[in-house]
Design a protein around this motif. Structure first.
Motif, PDB file in Angstrom:
ATOM      1  N   TYR A  64      -9.529   1.416  10.206  1.00 53.66           N
ATOM      2  CA  TYR A  64      -9.756   2.591  10.124  1.00 53.66           C
ATOM      3  C   TYR A  64      -8.898   2.281   8.432  1.00 53.66           C
ATOM      4  CZ  TYR A  64      -9.995   4.968  14.496  1.00 53.66           C
ATOM      5  OH  TYR A  64     -10.589   4.634  15.766  1.00 53.66           O
ATOM      6  N   THR A  65      -9.205   1.979   8.273  1.00 59.75           N
ATOM      7  CA  THR A  65      -8.771   1.630   5.899  1.00 59.75           C
ATOM      8  C   THR A  65      -8.829   2.549   5.730  1.00 59.75           C
ATOM      9  OG1 THR A  65     -11.247   0.782   5.241  1.00 59.75           O
ATOM     10  CG2 THR A  65     -10.248  -0.675   6.158  1.00 59.75           C
ATOM     11  N   ASN A  66      -7.897   2.630   4.554  1.00 56.07           N
ATOM     12  CA  ASN A  66      -7.704   3.988   3.799  1.00 56.07           C
ATOM     13  C   ASN A  66      -8.484   4.267   2.331  1.00 56.07           C
ATOM     14  OD1 ASN A  66      -4.821   6.072   4.679  1.00 56.07           O
ATOM     15  ND2 ASN A  66      -5.566   4.785   5.731  1.00 56.07           N
ATOM     16  N   VAL A  67      -9.234   4.967   2.481  1.00 55.01           N
ATOM     17  CA  VAL A  67     -10.316   4.905   0.969  1.00 55.01           C
ATOM     18  C   VAL A  67      -9.584   5.992  -0.457  1.00 55.01           C
ATOM     19  CG1 VAL A  67     -11.815   4.035   2.686  1.00 55.01           C
ATOM     20  CG2 VAL A  67     -11.779   6.663   1.668  1.00 55.01           C
ATOM     21  N   VAL A  68     -10.073   5.600  -0.896  1.00 50.79           N
ATOM     22  CA  VAL A  68     -10.474   6.325  -2.600  1.00 50.79           C
ATOM     23  C   VAL A  68     -11.626   7.587  -2.102  1.00 50.79           C
ATOM     24  CG1 VAL A  68     -10.467   6.845  -5.164  1.00 50.79           C
ATOM     25  CG2 VAL A  68      -8.382   5.279  -3.730  1.00 50.79           C
ATOM     26  N   ALA A  69     -11.648   8.742  -2.517  1.00 55.84           N
ATOM     27  CA  ALA A  69     -12.167   9.630  -1.947  1.00 55.84           C
ATOM     28  C   ALA A  69     -12.605  10.674  -3.244  1.00 55.84           C
ATOM     29  CB  ALA A  69     -12.180  10.235  -0.912  1.00 55.84           C
ATOM     30  N   VAL A  70     -13.975  10.872  -3.838  1.00 56.36           N
ATOM     31  CA  VAL A  70     -14.463  11.636  -4.475  1.00 56.36           C
ATOM     32  C   VAL A  70     -15.629  12.589  -4.576  1.00 56.36           C
ATOM     33  CG1 VAL A  70     -13.619   9.802  -6.456  1.00 56.36           C
ATOM     34  CG2 VAL A  70     -16.129   9.978  -5.857  1.00 56.36           C
ATOM     35  N   ILE A  88      -7.713  11.614 -14.435  1.00 60.77           N
ATOM     36  CA  ILE A  88      -8.261  11.552 -13.155  1.00 60.77           C
ATOM     37  C   ILE A  88      -6.620  12.014 -12.479  1.00 60.77           C
ATOM     38  CG2 ILE A  88      -8.368  10.271 -11.213  1.00 60.77           C
ATOM     39  CD1 ILE A  88      -9.806   7.977 -12.244  1.00 60.77           C
ATOM     40  N   VAL A  89      -6.985  13.030 -11.852  1.00 64.68           N
ATOM     41  CA  VAL A  89      -5.961  13.712 -11.464  1.00 64.68           C
ATOM     42  C   VAL A  89      -6.093  13.519  -9.614  1.00 64.68           C
ATOM     43  CG1 VAL A  89      -4.534  15.818 -11.055  1.00 64.68           C
ATOM     44  CG2 VAL A  89      -5.204  15.702 -12.789  1.00 64.68           C
ATOM     45  N   ILE A  90      -5.129  12.762  -9.280  1.00 66.41           N
ATOM     46  CA  ILE A  90      -5.275  12.310  -8.215  1.00 66.41           C
ATOM     47  C   ILE A  90      -3.856  12.420  -6.648  1.00 66.41           C
ATOM     48  CG2 ILE A  90      -4.042  10.199  -8.119  1.00 66.41           C
ATOM     49  CD1 ILE A  90      -5.476   8.858  -6.621  1.00 66.41           C
ATOM     50  N   GLY A  91      -4.931  13.361  -5.542  1.00 67.19           N
ATOM     51  CA  GLY A  91      -3.898  14.157  -4.588  1.00 67.19           C
ATOM     52  C   GLY A  91      -3.672  12.300  -3.531  1.00 67.19           C
ATOM     53  N   VAL A  92      -2.299  12.647  -3.128  1.00 68.58           N
ATOM     54  CA  VAL A  92      -2.631  11.220  -2.234  1.00 68.58           C
ATOM     55  C   VAL A  92      -0.818  11.841  -1.504  1.00 68.58           C
ATOM     56  CG1 VAL A  92      -2.777  10.129  -4.347  1.00 68.58           C
ATOM     57  CG2 VAL A  92      -0.214  10.581  -4.251  1.00 68.58           C
ATOM     58  N   SER A  93      -0.437  11.110  -0.751  1.00 71.43           N
ATOM     59  CA  SER A  93       0.586  11.075   0.255  1.00 71.43           C
ATOM     60  C   SER A  93       1.483  10.209  -0.091  1.00 71.43           C
ATOM     61  CB  SER A  93       0.156  10.181   1.398  1.00 71.43           C
ATOM     62  OG  SER A  93      -0.924  11.033   2.451  1.00 71.43           O
ATOM     63  N   PRO A  94       2.790  11.118  -0.158  1.00 71.15           N
ATOM     64  CA  PRO A  94       3.553  10.196  -1.062  1.00 71.15           C
ATOM     65  C   PRO A  94       3.728   9.000  -0.446  1.00 71.15           C
ATOM     66  CG  PRO A  94       4.737  12.137  -0.180  1.00 71.15           C
ATOM     67  CD  PRO A  94       2.917  12.272   0.426  1.00 71.15           C
ATOM     68  N   THR A  95       3.791   8.249   1.008  1.00 75.54           N
ATOM     69  CA  THR A  95       4.087   6.839   1.241  1.00 75.54           C
ATOM     70  C   THR A  95       3.009   6.106   2.284  1.00 75.54           C
ATOM     71  OG1 THR A  95       6.652   7.478   0.675  1.00 75.54           O
ATOM     72  CG2 THR A  95       5.455   5.767   2.449  1.00 75.54           C
ATOM     73  N   PRO A  96       2.037   5.211   1.617  1.00 74.34           N
ATOM     74  CA  PRO A  96       2.503   4.485   0.880  1.00 74.34           C
ATOM     75  C   PRO A  96       1.242   5.237  -0.486  1.00 74.34           C
ATOM     76  CG  PRO A  96       1.490   4.021   1.857  1.00 74.34           C
ATOM     77  CD  PRO A  96       1.335   4.758   2.902  1.00 74.34           C
ATOM     78  N   HIS A  97       0.563   5.724  -0.647  1.00 71.39           N
ATOM     79  CA  HIS A  97      -0.396   5.841  -1.166  1.00 71.39           C
ATOM     80  C   HIS A  97      -0.015   5.845  -2.471  1.00 71.39           C
ATOM     81  CE1 HIS A  97      -1.479   6.828   2.540  1.00 71.39           C
ATOM     82  NE2 HIS A  97      -2.671   6.365   2.301  1.00 71.39           N
ATOM     83  N   GLY A  98       0.971   6.929  -2.538  1.00 70.42           N
ATOM     84  CA  GLY A  98       1.522   7.550  -4.187  1.00 70.42           C
ATOM     85  C   GLY A  98       2.642   6.203  -4.623  1.00 70.42           C
ATOM     86  N   GLU A  99       3.068   6.098  -3.654  1.00 71.12           N
ATOM     87  CA  GLU A  99       3.588   4.584  -4.554  1.00 71.12           C
ATOM     88  C   GLU A  99       2.866   3.903  -4.991  1.00 71.12           C
ATOM     89  OE1 GLU A  99       7.367   4.951  -1.151  1.00 71.12           O
ATOM     90  OE2 GLU A  99       5.819   3.217  -0.835  1.00 71.12           O
ATOM     91  N   ILE A 100       1.745   3.143  -4.353  1.00 71.11           N
ATOM     92  CA  ILE A 100       0.974   2.534  -5.011  1.00 71.11           C
ATOM     93  C   ILE A 100      -0.187   2.267  -6.228  1.00 71.11           C
ATOM     94  CG2 ILE A 100      -1.040   1.409  -4.318  1.00 71.11           C
ATOM     95  CD1 ILE A 100      -0.480   1.160  -0.737  1.00 71.11           C
ATOM     96  N   ILE A 101      -0.226   4.021  -6.332  1.00 75.12           N
ATOM     97  CA  ILE A 101      -0.383   4.289  -7.398  1.00 75.12           C
ATOM     98  C   ILE A 101       0.722   4.293  -8.786  1.00 75.12           C
ATOM     99  CG2 ILE A 101      -1.941   6.059  -8.799  1.00 75.12           C
ATOM    100  CD1 ILE A 101      -3.879   4.679  -7.062  1.00 75.12           C
ATOM    101  N   GLU A 102       1.281   4.949  -8.044  1.00 78.16           N
ATOM    102  CA  GLU A 102       2.257   4.791  -8.894  1.00 78.16           C
ATOM    103  C   GLU A 102       2.554   3.754  -9.591  1.00 78.16           C
ATOM    104  OE1 GLU A 102       7.260   6.470  -9.712  1.00 78.16           O
ATOM    105  OE2 GLU A 102       5.336   6.845  -7.894  1.00 78.16           O
ATOM    106  N   ASN A 103       2.406   2.746  -9.054  1.00 79.78           N
ATOM    107  CA  ASN A 103       2.927   0.855  -9.663  1.00 79.78           C
ATOM    108  C   ASN A 103       2.145   0.894 -10.356  1.00 79.78           C
ATOM    109  OD1 ASN A 103       4.292  -1.525  -9.127  1.00 79.78           O
ATOM    110  ND2 ASN A 103       1.940  -1.976  -9.138  1.00 79.78           N
ATOM    111  N   LEU A 104       0.768   0.769 -10.882  1.00 80.47           N
ATOM    112  CA  LEU A 104      -0.503   0.923 -11.382  1.00 80.47           C
ATOM    113  C   LEU A 104      -0.595   2.132 -12.697  1.00 80.47           C
ATOM    114  CD1 LEU A 104      -3.012   0.590  -8.958  1.00 80.47           C
ATOM    115  CD2 LEU A 104      -1.994  -1.570  -9.677  1.00 80.47           C
ATOM    116  N   LEU A 105       0.572   2.437 -12.648  1.00 83.12           N
ATOM    117  CA  LEU A 105       0.083   3.695 -13.845  1.00 83.12           C
ATOM    118  C   LEU A 105       0.144   2.563 -15.518  1.00 83.12           C
ATOM    119  CD1 LEU A 105       2.316   6.514 -13.387  1.00 83.12           C
ATOM    120  CD2 LEU A 105      -0.056   6.722 -13.094  1.00 83.12           C
ATOM    121  N   PRO A 106       0.827   2.032 -15.735  1.00 82.60           N
ATOM    122  CA  PRO A 106       0.632   0.469 -16.761  1.00 82.60           C
ATOM    123  C   PRO A 106      -0.441   0.574 -17.162  1.00 82.60           C
ATOM    124  CG  PRO A 106       3.224   0.840 -15.805  1.00 82.60           C
ATOM    125  CD  PRO A 106       2.118   0.861 -14.426  1.00 82.60           C
ATOM    126  N   LYS A 107      -1.198  -0.039 -15.874  1.00 83.81           N
ATOM    127  CA  LYS A 107      -2.199  -0.563 -15.934  1.00 83.81           C
ATOM    128  C   LYS A 107      -2.954   0.299 -16.285  1.00 83.81           C
ATOM    129  CE  LYS A 107      -1.456  -4.615 -14.614  1.00 83.81           C
ATOM    130  NZ  LYS A 107      -1.180  -6.071 -15.947  1.00 83.81           N
TER     131      LYS A 107
END
Length: 282
Positions: A236-242, A45-64
């Protein structure tokens, strides 16, 4: 004040010459507008994010993600346009940077078919001011900066109305514009501007409404530095879009199970201390 703001706006415009606002941030994992970032894969999954906080949230989950057999690549963007265009073009598999009303508006305006596969968090929008310590202290005739896209501009105006600074024709219209202001007792001037640039010039205006991701990225604390902040029950909840045709793929089901987990909720609570709020039940 207006001359100072004009100088700041011109300075931002000059900085943007040769570097379009619609281009992603120039970082190691940032997409180019030429070839796709990566070939399609059942587990990638190649996911485009805003660095903060979206990217930080996803980066924290990389091991999972890795434990679950997913290969997740993060691509950072500094704007609200390219992540959707590049998702539609196939350069990305998903994106995570926007709230639901913005996604809906962007789809309509650009004839796209991108869909949300789940909510993750809320970033309460805030009003910031260098000179005023409350909404009441905003000086008469001040410039007030708001985002210039339809969804966030309307959201900002609704916040200003809730705080009593203006009155709108229809308080339920999430796409209200400055033309819909029917009462303006302090005779403020609404100044629409690209959302990502507002933190750079807000101190030159009477006040500014800033999206929390850009505020946090600029070193501002939405819970401490604002003179008004949206309530936590914001829609205005932030969502994952595909892309719509991909929404039922197994890899996205696995991805969202991890994203909407207790670990994510704990990370958000501890790192952002109320500036970002988890928006899912686990």
């Amino acid at each position: 004040m207006k001359k100072k703001l004009l100088v700041s706006l011109l300075a931002v415009a000059i900085l943007l010459v040769g570097c379009s606002k619609n281009e992603p941030a120039k970082e190691e994992n940032t997409a180019n507008t030429g070839e796709p970032v990566a070939e399609a894969s059942e587990n990638k999954i190649v996911i485009g994010v805003s660095p903060t906080p979206h990217g930080e949230i996803i980066e924290n989950l990389l091991p999972k993600f890795e434990e679950a057999g997913l290969e997740v690549e993060i691509v950072n963007y500094d704007d609200y346009v390219q992540p959707n265009l590049q998702l539609d073009a196939g350069d990305l598999d998903a994106n995570y940077f926007q709230h639901g009303p913005y996604l809906e508006t962007f789809n309509k305006e650009n004839n796209l078919d991108l869909v949300s596969i789940g909510s993750v968090h809320i970033e309460p929008m805030g009003v910031y001011s260098k000179d005023a310590n409350s909404i009441d202290e905003i000086a008469e005739g001040s410039d007030v900066i708001i985002p210039n896209d339809a969804a966030n501009g309307g959201r900002a105006l609704l916040l200003l109305e809730k705080e009593g600074l203006i009155k709108l024709k229809d308080s339920t219209n999430i796409l209200s514009t400055e033309q819909d202001i029917v009462e303006n007792p302090k005779n403020i001037t609404i100044v629409p501007m690209d959302a990502q640039n507002i933190p750079n010039v807000y101190e030159d205006a009477g006040a500014a409404v800033i999206n929390s991701n850009f505020a946090i990225g600029a070193g501002l604390n939405p819970t401490k530095d604002t003179i008004a902040l949206e309530a936590g029950d914001s829609p205005y909840t932030n969502v994952v879009a595909v892309r719509a045709e991909d929404k039922d793929l197994e890899k996205f089901k696995t991805f969202m199970e991890i994203v909407q987990s207790e670990e994510t909720e704990k990370f958000i609570e501890e790192k952002y201390e109320g500036a970002v709020i988890a928006a899912f039940d686990n």
